[in-house]
Write a protein that holds these residues in place. Structure first.
Motif, PDB file in Angstrom:
ATOM      1  N   LEU A 147       0.845  -1.185   0.000  1.00 20.41           N
ATOM      2  CA  LEU A 147       0.000   0.000   0.000  1.00 20.41           C
ATOM      3  C   LEU A 147       0.882   1.237   0.000  1.00 20.41           C
ATOM      4  CD1 LEU A 147      -3.005   0.969   0.333  1.00 20.41           C
ATOM      5  CD2 LEU A 147      -2.495   1.123   2.779  1.00 20.41           C
ATOM      6  N   ILE A 148       0.572   2.179  -0.867  1.00 17.73           N
ATOM      7  CA  ILE A 148       1.270   3.453  -0.869  1.00 17.73           C
ATOM      8  C   ILE A 148       0.307   4.514  -0.365  1.00 17.73           C
ATOM      9  CG2 ILE A 148       0.789   3.883  -3.322  1.00 17.73           C
ATOM     10  CD1 ILE A 148       3.572   5.325  -3.363  1.00 17.73           C
ATOM     11  N   ARG A 149       0.794   5.337   0.568  1.00 16.07           N
ATOM     12  CA  ARG A 149      -0.017   6.410   1.148  1.00 16.07           C
ATOM     13  C   ARG A 149       0.587   7.751   0.751  1.00 16.07           C
ATOM     14  NH1 ARG A 149      -0.398   3.658   6.996  1.00 16.07           N
ATOM     15  NH2 ARG A 149      -2.123   2.261   6.534  1.00 16.07           N
ATOM     16  N   TYR A 150      -0.271   8.647   0.357  1.00 11.27           N
ATOM     17  CA  TYR A 150       0.154   9.983  -0.048  1.00 11.27           C
ATOM     18  C   TYR A 150      -0.282  10.996   0.999  1.00 11.27           C
ATOM     19  CZ  TYR A 150       0.321   7.655  -4.601  1.00 11.27           C
ATOM     20  OH  TYR A 150       0.580   6.789  -5.634  1.00 11.27           O
ATOM     21  N   TRP A 151       0.580  11.961   1.299  1.00  6.52           N
ATOM     22  CA  TRP A 151       0.279  12.991   2.283  1.00  6.52           C
ATOM     23  C   TRP A 151       0.356  14.365   1.639  1.00  6.52           C
ATOM     24  CZ3 TRP A 151      -1.698  11.298   6.665  1.00  6.52           C
ATOM     25  CH2 TRP A 151      -1.434   9.976   7.040  1.00  6.52           C
ATOM     26  N   LYS A 197      -0.961  13.796  -1.919  1.00  8.40           N
ATOM     27  CA  LYS A 197      -2.349  13.312  -1.929  1.00  8.40           C
ATOM     28  C   LYS A 197      -3.162  14.095  -2.959  1.00  8.40           C
ATOM     29  CE  LYS A 197      -6.318  12.974   1.179  1.00  8.40           C
ATOM     30  NZ  LYS A 197      -6.769  13.192   2.561  1.00  8.40           N
ATOM     31  N   ALA A 214      -5.859   9.165  -1.374  1.00  2.21           N
ATOM     32  CA  ALA A 214      -5.038   9.146  -0.163  1.00  2.21           C
ATOM     33  C   ALA A 214      -4.104   7.941  -0.145  1.00  2.21           C
ATOM     34  CB  ALA A 214      -5.922   9.137   1.077  1.00  2.21           C
ATOM     35  N   GLU A 215      -4.531   6.866  -0.765  1.00  2.78           N
ATOM     36  CA  GLU A 215      -3.712   5.647  -0.806  1.00  2.78           C
ATOM     37  C   GLU A 215      -4.177   4.768  -1.947  1.00  2.78           C
ATOM     38  OE1 GLU A 215      -4.528   4.324   3.213  1.00  2.78           O
ATOM     39  OE2 GLU A 215      -5.944   2.851   2.459  1.00  2.78           O
ATOM     40  N   GLU A 216      -3.274   3.868  -2.361  1.00  3.76           N
ATOM     41  CA  GLU A 216      -3.605   2.916  -3.416  1.00  3.76           C
ATOM     42  C   GLU A 216      -2.683   1.709  -3.295  1.00  3.76           C
ATOM     43  OE1 GLU A 216      -3.149   4.744  -7.280  1.00  3.76           O
ATOM     44  OE2 GLU A 216      -1.277   5.685  -6.708  1.00  3.76           O
ATOM     45  N   THR A 218       4.195  -0.916   3.464  1.00  3.76           N
ATOM     46  CA  THR A 218       3.513   0.367   3.378  1.00  3.76           C
ATOM     47  C   THR A 218       4.565   1.422   3.063  1.00  3.76           C
ATOM     48  OG1 THR A 218       1.820  -0.268   4.975  1.00  3.76           O
ATOM     49  CG2 THR A 218       2.143   2.088   4.614  1.00  3.76           C
ATOM     50  N   GLU A 275       5.095   5.485   2.374  1.00  6.54           N
ATOM     51  CA  GLU A 275       4.461   6.785   2.574  1.00  6.54           C
ATOM     52  C   GLU A 275       5.263   7.850   1.844  1.00  6.54           C
ATOM     53  OE1 GLU A 275       2.613   7.428   6.440  1.00  6.54           O
ATOM     54  OE2 GLU A 275       3.601   5.557   7.054  1.00  6.54           O
TER      55      GLU A 275
END
Length: 83
Positions: A5-9, A13, A19-21, A73, A75
């Motif tokens: 999972l990649i999370r964008y901030w 974002k 927010a994530e994909e 994960t 980020e």
């Protein structure tokens, strides 16, 4: 090839539009190539960003040396204003 999972901030974002994909990639460099393909604004933000992989900072290590594992994960942390 790992999945995770990649999370964008913040600006990442906004540029990604989510927010994530989920991802499938072998290294952080491979992942960055995949997520920025045909996404110019995200590519611009990613170039200035720092990264955490499973909570650990990547720092200045080459992205092709960061091997991703299943369930990882990642980020994406663009520069933040203030302090």
């Amino acid at each position: 090839m790992a999945t995770g999972l990649i999370r964008y901030w913040a600006a990442a974002k906004d540029a990604a539009g989510v927010a994530e994909e989920p991802f499938e990639a072998a290294t952080l460099a491979d992942l960055m190539t995949k997520i920025t393909f045909d996404r110019e604004e995200l590519a611009r933000v990613v170039r200035r960003s720092s990264f955490l992989v499973n909570g650990d900072p990547v720092g200045r290590r080459p992205h092709d040396s960061i091997v991703l594992t299943d369930g990882a994960t990642v980020e994406v942390l663009p520069p933040f204003a203030g302090g």
